[in-house]
Design a protein around this motif. Structure first.
Motif, PDB file in Angstrom:
ATOM      1  N   SER A 272       0.838  -1.199   0.000  1.00 30.58           N
ATOM      2  CA  SER A 272       0.000   0.000   0.000  1.00 30.58           C
ATOM      3  C   SER A 272       0.874   1.250   0.000  1.00 30.58           C
ATOM      4  N   GLU A 327       4.023   1.924   3.707  1.00 33.23           N
ATOM      5  CA  GLU A 327       3.634   1.201   4.906  1.00 33.23           C
ATOM      6  C   GLU A 327       4.828   1.127   5.847  1.00 33.23           C
ATOM      7  N   LYS A 366      -4.667   1.197  -0.962  1.00 35.21           N
ATOM      8  CA  LYS A 366      -4.351  -0.007  -0.176  1.00 35.21           C
ATOM      9  C   LYS A 366      -3.877  -1.146  -1.065  1.00 35.21           C
ATOM     10  N   ASN A 367      -4.500  -1.320  -2.228  1.00 36.79           N
ATOM     11  CA  ASN A 367      -4.099  -2.393  -3.135  1.00 36.79           C
ATOM     12  C   ASN A 367      -3.321  -1.795  -4.298  1.00 36.79           C
TER      13      ASN A 367
END
Ligand SMILES: Cc1cc2nc3c(=O)[nH]c(=O)nc-3n(C[C@H](O)[C@H](O)[C@H](O)COP(=O)(O)OP(=O)(O)OC[C@H]3O[C@@H](n4cnc5c(N)ncnc54)[C@H](O)[C@@H]3O)c2cc1C
Length: 419
Positions: A272, A327, A366-367
């Motif tokens: 992410s 992240e 996020k993806n």
């Protein structure tokens, strides 16, 4: 059945689905793309906001991508190149490390920059020579290690790995552990050495726009989310049913796993990223180059000023700044308070001007990239035949624009061969 009478439904209008559709259309097949969202492009889209062009997450097109280069009209994309090198924030200031083969005037500054030793810089030159001579097919046969292990085996010092590779490849892999497959490292290292990182003059979204424009308008249906499939038949969320000769699933890995229970990887892992956009009266960098965090700590991984690379990214007299946050070991940072923390961190890089920047938007993706552990990708045909349903996408070759286009193109070849 002749190719021209074949009817193919492609689920997903990202680059894999578009590449598959364009290749089929060029060969006389009439494909139909069913796309869940409001427009094609998938993870490569650009939003126009107050005269700024905001790509959905900072990304670049490498102009040495072979398959993408053979499909796209690069001239029409009007690619604008970054300089070959980067600025590294370390010890309280930005240091310049350039590819001295292409930017020889920066030889001394690059050699003296406190980013790795002279020996590390010679290792980079050696790697450039070794990987530059490799055929892409050779990379596919190489032992698959983590990038970290690969760099350690190649003799790089910890200082070089921590200060240079974690920041530079953190921006590409969207992870700083360097746990990504060493084949992905060799692939990107080779293409960075052979060409340039670029942005299309009017945003990354021009890439899917160009491919969509090569298809008849009624070949793409948006807001058409597919709920269920079986060989030769598709059911939309609306309940509408469609039939065809071949179904292609060109979604992201997670959506493919939902549509096709029993697919090899039922819970794909993702990387992410959070991208913050700011506008400013002046660019803090003032040249087409990326600035990276070489300190080994902090939230920001990289900063870029897209309008320094391609002026259409910002209205005249303004600059667009993109800041990428990856992240952390404890997860993706919380959005609450993030802007203030990013400003505080970047004040050390660029000084008090950061307080004047205007926040435009924060995107949480996020993806963003499928996890590419050693052993995954760069192997097999680049698509999967799941009981008569063909599956393609970046997760089946490499997590990149090139990987998605290779996968979609090879799926089209498979359909055409079996016509
Ligand atoms: C922040 C970020 C940075 C990146 N940086 C780079 C970079 O610098 N260089 C590079 O080469 N690559 C980069 N990438 C990777 C690259 O963008 C992707 O690998 C590529 O776009 C994936 O294309 P795809 O077609 O495989 O999948 P996607 O783009 O995910 O397309 C899948 C499509 O399927 C649709 N869909 C899903 N489920 C359904 C359903 N049930 N019914 C109908 N439609 C459905 C989705 O809406 C989507 O449009 C980056 C990606 C991100 C997000």
């Amino acid at each position: 059945m002749s190719a021209s009478r074949k009817h193919v439904i492609i689920i997903g209008g990202g680059l894999a689905g578009l590449a598959c559709a364009v290749r089929l259309h060029d060969a006389g097949v009439r494909p139909l793309i069913l796309e869940a969202s409001d427009a094609p492009g998938g993870r490569v889209r650009t939003d126009a906001v107050e005269g700024f062009l905001l790509d959905r997450g900072f990304q670049v097109y490498l102009d040495a991508y072979p398959e993408a280069g053979s499909l796209l009209n690069l001239g029409d994309l009007d690619l604008r190149a970054f300089k070959s090198g980067a600025l590294f924030f370390q010890n309280g200031r930005l240091h310049r490390v350039m590819d001295v083969f292409r930017e020889p005037r920066h030889l001394l500054a690059s050699a003296l920059a406190p980013v790795g030793s002279i020996s590390d810089k010679l290792h980079v030159a050696l790697l450039k020579w070794q990987i530059g001579r490799m055929d892409s097919r050779e990379i596919e046969t190489h032992e698959n290690l983590t990038t970290l292990r690969y760099l350690q085996d190649a003799g790089f010092s910890s200082a070089m790995i921590d200060g240079f590779f974690r920041a530079f490849y953190g921006g590409i892999f969207l992870e700083r552990d360097l746990r990504t497959s060493s084949r992905m490292f060799e692939f990107t290292f080779k293409l960075f050495s052979q060409g340039h990182a670029t942005l299309p003059a009017r945003g990354m979204g021009e890439i899917p726009r160009q491919l969509s424009a090569r298809l008849p308008a009624d070949c793409i249906r948006c807001a058409a989310q597919v709920a269920a499939i079986q060989p030769g038949a598709v059911t939309l969320l609306s309940g509408e049913q469609l039939t065809c000769d071949t179904v292609v699933v060109a979604t992201d890995a997670t959506s493919a796993a939902h549509l096709l229970p029993g697919l090899e990887n039922p819970e794909p892992a993702w990387r992410s990223v959070i991208c913050l956009y700011f506008s400013a009266a002046h660019s803090p960098i003032r040249e087409p180059i990326i600035a990276l965090n070489g300190t080994g700590h902090g939230l920001v991984n990289h900063v870029c000023v897209p309008s320094d690379v391609a002026p259409h990214y910002a209205p005249a007299g303004q600059a667009l700044i993109s800041v990428s946050v990856l992240e952390q070991p404890e997860g993706l940072p919380k959005l609450a308070g993030l802007e203030a923390k990013v400003r505080e961190e970047l004040t050390a890089w660029f000084g008090d001007q950061v307080a004047e920047w205007r926040h435009l938007r924060t995107q949480q993706i996020k993806n963003a990239l499928p996890e590419q552990a050693p052993g995954s990708g760069f192997t097999g045909p680049g698509f999967r035949d799941h009981g008569g349903i063909l599956v393609c996408g970046d997760h089946l070759w490499s997590a990149s624009i090139e990987g998605a286009i290779i996968s979609g193109s090879r799926t089209a070849e498979k359909i055409l061969q079996s016509s």
